[in-house]
Design a protein around this motif. Structure first.
Motif, PDB file in Angstrom:
ATOM      1  N   ASN A  51     -22.523  35.899 -40.469  1.00  0.00           N
ATOM      2  CA  ASN A  51     -23.961  36.060 -40.702  1.00  0.00           C
ATOM      3  C   ASN A  51     -24.230  37.516 -41.077  1.00  0.00           C
ATOM      4  N   THR A  52     -25.033  37.716 -42.097  1.00  0.00           N
ATOM      5  CA  THR A  52     -25.311  39.073 -42.562  1.00  0.00           C
ATOM      6  C   THR A  52     -25.989  39.887 -41.461  1.00  0.00           C
ATOM      7  N   VAL A  53     -25.822  41.201 -41.520  1.00  0.00           N
ATOM      8  CA  VAL A  53     -26.366  42.069 -40.471  1.00  0.00           C
ATOM      9  C   VAL A  53     -27.795  42.516 -40.772  1.00  0.00           C
ATOM     10  N   ASN A  54     -28.342  42.099 -41.912  1.00  0.00           N
ATOM     11  CA  ASN A  54     -29.655  42.585 -42.330  1.00  0.00           C
ATOM     12  C   ASN A  54     -30.669  41.465 -42.559  1.00  0.00           C
ATOM     13  N   GLY A  55     -30.421  40.313 -41.969  1.00  0.00           N
ATOM     14  CA  GLY A  55     -31.406  39.236 -42.041  1.00  0.00           C
ATOM     15  C   GLY A  55     -31.398  38.418 -43.311  1.00  0.00           C
ATOM     16  N   LYS A  56     -30.324  38.508 -44.114  1.00  0.00           N
ATOM     17  CA  LYS A  56     -30.247  37.717 -45.343  1.00  0.00           C
ATOM     18  C   LYS A  56     -29.689  36.318 -45.101  1.00  0.00           C
ATOM     19  N   GLY A  57     -29.479  35.966 -43.856  1.00  0.00           N
ATOM     20  CA  GLY A  57     -28.944  34.645 -43.548  1.00  0.00           C
ATOM     21  C   GLY A  57     -27.431  34.676 -43.442  1.00  0.00           C
ATOM     22  N   THR A  58     -26.799  33.513 -43.608  1.00  0.00           N
ATOM     23  CA  THR A  58     -25.344  33.460 -43.547  1.00  0.00           C
ATOM     24  C   THR A  58     -24.757  34.149 -44.775  1.00  0.00           C
ATOM     25  N   VAL A  59     -23.500  34.548 -44.656  1.00  0.00           N
ATOM     26  CA  VAL A  59     -22.815  35.160 -45.797  1.00  0.00           C
ATOM     27  C   VAL A  59     -22.761  34.171 -46.962  1.00  0.00           C
ATOM     28  N   ARG A  60     -22.500  32.903 -46.654  1.00  0.00           N
ATOM     29  CA  ARG A  60     -22.441  31.874 -47.701  1.00  0.00           C
ATOM     30  C   ARG A  60     -23.758  31.798 -48.468  1.00  0.00           C
ATOM     31  N   GLU A  61     -24.880  31.824 -47.748  1.00  0.00           N
ATOM     32  CA  GLU A  61     -26.191  31.744 -48.402  1.00  0.00           C
ATOM     33  C   GLU A  61     -26.473  33.000 -49.233  1.00  0.00           C
ATOM     34  N   ALA A  62     -26.135  34.160 -48.684  1.00  0.00           N
ATOM     35  CA  ALA A  62     -26.467  35.416 -49.358  1.00  0.00           C
ATOM     36  C   ALA A  62     -25.637  35.643 -50.619  1.00  0.00           C
ATOM     37  N   LEU A  63     -24.366  35.251 -50.593  1.00  0.00           N
ATOM     38  CA  LEU A  63     -23.488  35.518 -51.740  1.00  0.00           C
ATOM     39  C   LEU A  63     -23.512  34.402 -52.782  1.00  0.00           C
ATOM     40  N   LYS A  64     -24.139  33.279 -52.476  1.00  0.00           N
ATOM     41  CA  LYS A  64     -24.326  32.180 -53.435  1.00  0.00           C
ATOM     42  C   LYS A  64     -22.992  31.785 -54.090  1.00  0.00           C
ATOM     43  N   GLU A  65     -22.966  31.711 -55.427  1.00  0.00           N
ATOM     44  CA  GLU A  65     -21.778  31.202 -56.105  1.00  0.00           C
ATOM     45  C   GLU A  65     -20.598  32.165 -56.044  1.00  0.00           C
ATOM     46  N   THR A  66     -20.844  33.427 -55.648  1.00  0.00           N
ATOM     47  CA  THR A  66     -19.739  34.381 -55.522  1.00  0.00           C
ATOM     48  C   THR A  66     -19.007  34.226 -54.185  1.00  0.00           C
ATOM     49  N   TYR A  67     -19.583  33.451 -53.284  1.00  0.00           N
ATOM     50  CA  TYR A  67     -19.059  33.397 -51.912  1.00  0.00           C
ATOM     51  C   TYR A  67     -17.592  32.968 -51.857  1.00  0.00           C
ATOM     52  N   THR A  68     -17.230  31.896 -52.574  1.00  0.00           N
ATOM     53  CA  THR A  68     -15.883  31.355 -52.414  1.00  0.00           C
ATOM     54  C   THR A  68     -14.816  32.350 -52.878  1.00  0.00           C
ATOM     55  N   SER A  69     -15.063  33.055 -53.980  1.00  0.00           N
ATOM     56  CA  SER A  69     -14.074  34.037 -54.448  1.00  0.00           C
ATOM     57  C   SER A  69     -13.951  35.206 -53.476  1.00  0.00           C
ATOM     58  N   ILE A  70     -15.089  35.705 -52.994  1.00  0.00           N
ATOM     59  CA  ILE A  70     -15.054  36.815 -52.038  1.00  0.00           C
ATOM     60  C   ILE A  70     -14.403  36.366 -50.731  1.00  0.00           C
ATOM     61  N   GLU A  71     -14.732  35.180 -50.264  1.00  0.00           N
ATOM     62  CA  GLU A  71     -14.174  34.678 -49.009  1.00  0.00           C
ATOM     63  C   GLU A  71     -12.669  34.438 -49.119  1.00  0.00           C
ATOM     64  N   GLU A  72     -12.218  33.888 -50.247  1.00  0.00           N
ATOM     65  CA  GLU A  72     -10.775  33.693 -50.417  1.00  0.00           C
ATOM     66  C   GLU A  72     -10.051  35.031 -50.474  1.00  0.00           C
ATOM     67  N   GLY A  73     -10.673  36.017 -51.129  1.00  0.00           N
ATOM     68  CA  GLY A  73     -10.093  37.357 -51.159  1.00  0.00           C
ATOM     69  C   GLY A  73     -10.040  37.967 -49.766  1.00  0.00           C
ATOM     70  N   LYS A  74     -11.102  37.754 -48.973  1.00  0.00           N
ATOM     71  CA  LYS A  74     -11.131  38.242 -47.602  1.00  0.00           C
ATOM     72  C   LYS A  74      -9.997  37.625 -46.788  1.00  0.00           C
TER      73      LYS A  74
END
Length: 564
Positions: free
Chosen positions: A398-421
């Motif tokens: 969950n984001t630290v600044n109230g943007k919701g979950t990381v998945r929600e905040a990063l939208k379509e970029t989430y899966t690439s960033i998460e796989e890289g993480k």
């Protein structure tokens, strides 16, 4: 009177036939939906493509396992699980393209049809989703989850809070306006059948935790409320058979990354290999505290109830079987379950060994410094892959600044960033565990060199894959920091000191992006580095010219494991 008796008998026969046929049912609209494949045309292989070469890029592998340690009830359940998995297969085809049979029947080439079954459609998932058939345009980013003509602006204007649910389709009503349809409504007949079968399997199981999971998963399919069954799955650790089933991953939706696609794995536990991993789960909270990032990004402690086990896969269905094959599982995806119970990390040893033997070793022989090829080992590959999955449950959810979950905040970029993480944090965890003396087999250089060889393996999945993008981004990052160098002969040499430095910097970079929900930075990074560099393109071409498979495909089914 005889004539009246004859007509009475005829009416009785007709009524009997009708009653045996069952009630007349209205066809489900999704079953009739043409989907995203052009209608009224036939398909042939593109004339510039060699279908033999395309098929040769996939090495066949038989999915089997030793079932000798299964209990009688576990053996009895397996045929039921195969039937449910077949339903998930059908549902994924609907989500990927629409009408499978109509599409396959119009392909006028047997080899092209086989290739289409590997990729679940006319687009090559390992070649940037390029069409390999004639009369096919670009793949819609939203697959068949959304109307093909829908704009992002039209979606944003839709005033329905369920539009972003992982378990809804977006369709048009009779007036052409967007509407939301729950999966259990869109696929009602198939979902009801799958739930019925799961409850039947639950009635046979003698394992209380497995029984509870199967019953709750049946309810989840019927209601699209998956959290209770996810919690139950976390408690299901002592069964010799595991069944991952339902709409799970979001990779197929490349428009928003919202929609989950149906899939299923049937798995048989390897008790010996599982015992090697189980001690690591209690170490996860301490590893979370040590992540090289600001403390504000490390407040979410992963549950120490996390589960690490090793399995043989005996069936893949749907999303997990499309294009490149999954060799490890980290689930559930629900961040609330992560915090409450952690995750389960299931390593698929037989699939993993197939990719190591058939793909990774030949790649290393082509691209890794001959002096360092000894460091490419199956133990290192297994460990790197294991902690990739463990790392999915680490870091920020969950984001630290109230943007919701990381998945929600990063939208379509989430899966690439998460796989890289997961890739880089998994490697960081391996380094930490070696430093603490928790991993003693081999040496850290084995993990580093095997990891480098793995970048080439996964980069071949192309930019259409979240894993492929993540690998290209990491390749470019490591190259910039000198973590490896390429000599004139085209061999790569790993610099351990610089690899460690780059690894720590990259873990921090991704943690900050996720913690801040920094969509703009994530998008810019993917656009700048998530594509093939010229040198990497050249090296991957060498692998293709050498006849090294890109991935595997399965010969699988009940007959492969003597299930009747």
């Amino acid at each position: 009177m005889k004539r009246l008796a004859f007509f009475a008998s005829l009416i009785a026969i007709v009524m009997t036939v009708l009653s045996c046929a069952g009630p007349v049912q209205t066809p489900n609209p999704e079953d009739l939906r043409a989907g995203i494949i052009p209608q009224g045309v036939e398909f042939e292989p593109r004339p510039d493509l060699d279908m033999n070469a395309k098929l040769d890029a996939f090495a066949e592998f038989e999915l089997t396992s030793n079932l000798g340690h299964l209990t009688a009830d576990e053996r009895e359940i397996l045929p039921i699980l195969f039937e449910v998995a077949g339903i998930m297969e059908d549902l994924f085809w609907k989500q990927a393209i629409g009408n499978r049979d109509d599409f396959l029947n119009r392909i006028k080439d047997e080899k092209a049809a086989k290739y289409a079954r590997i990729h679940y459609g006319p687009w090559d998932r390992l070649s940037n989703n390029e069409a390999f058939l004639t009369n096919i345009g670009p793949k819609p980013a939203g697959a068949n989850f959304y109307p093909e003509d829908m704009t992002k602006e039209e979606f944003e204007a839709l005033a329905d809070p369920n539009k972003t649910s992982q378990y809804t389709l977006i369709r048009r009503d009779e007036s052409g306006n967007l509407k939301v349809v729950w999966y259990h409504e869109a696929y009602k007949e198939k979902i009801m059948r799958a739930a019925e079968l799961l409850k039947k399997a639950a009635g046979i199981s003698q394992n209380a935790a497995f029984k509870n999971y199967l019953n709750l998963r049946a309810e989840a399919l019927l209601t699209d409320n998956y959290q209770p069954s996810d919690m139950a799955w976390m408690d299901m650790k002592d069964s010799n058979v595991d069944f991952v089933v339902g709409p799970i991953e979001n990779y197929e939706d490349q428009l928003f990354g919202y929609k989950a696609a149906h899939e299923a794995f049937i798995l048989v536990k390897d008790p010996e290999w599982s015992s090697r991993l189980q001690r690591f789960a209690v170490l996860l909270p301490d590893l979370q505290k040590g992540i090289p990032a600001d403390d504000k990004y490390k407040q979410e402690m992963p549950g120490s109830d996390s589960d690490l086990n090793v399995y043989d896969a005996i069936f893949y269905a749907g999303d997990c079987n499309a294009g490149s094959k999954t060799i490890a599982i980290n689930l559930p995806n629900d961040p609330e379950v992560h915090v409450a119970k952690g995750t389960r990390k299931l390593q698929l040893k037989n699939s993993m060994k197939a990719k190591f033997d058939k793909i990774l070793i030949p790649i290393a022989e082509k691209l890794i410094d001959p002096e360092q090829q000894k460091h490419v080992t199956f133990d290192a590959f297994f460990t790197n892959t294991t902690f990739h999955e463990v790392a999915h449950g680490m870091g920020v959810k969950n984001t630290v600044n109230g943007k919701g979950t990381v998945r929600e905040a990063l939208k379509e970029t989430y899966t690439s960033i998460e796989e890289g993480k997961a890739d880089i944090m998994g490697l960081w965890m391996v380094a930490q565990l070696r430093e603490k003396g928790e991993i003693t087999e081999g040496e850290l250089m084995d993990n580093y060199v095997t990891f480098c060889a793995g970048i080439f393996r996964s980069s071949r999945f192309g930019t259409a894959s979240a894993h492929g993008k993540a690998n290209m981004m990491r390749f470019n990052f490591f190259e910039e920091y000198g973590a490896f160098t390429r000599n004139a002969e085209g061999y790569y040499t790993v610099n351990a000191e610089k690899m460690t430095e780059a690894m720590n910097i990259l873990v921090n970079k991704i943690t900050v992006i996720q913690g801040e929900g920094d969509y703009d930075t994530a998008k810019a990074w993917i656009e700048s580095d998530g594509s093939l560099s010229e040198s990497l393109r050249t090296d991957l071409a060498r692998l293709n010219e050498g006849g090294i498979p890109v991935d595997i495909y399965f010969k699988q089914g009940p007959e492969m494991v003597a299930v009747k």
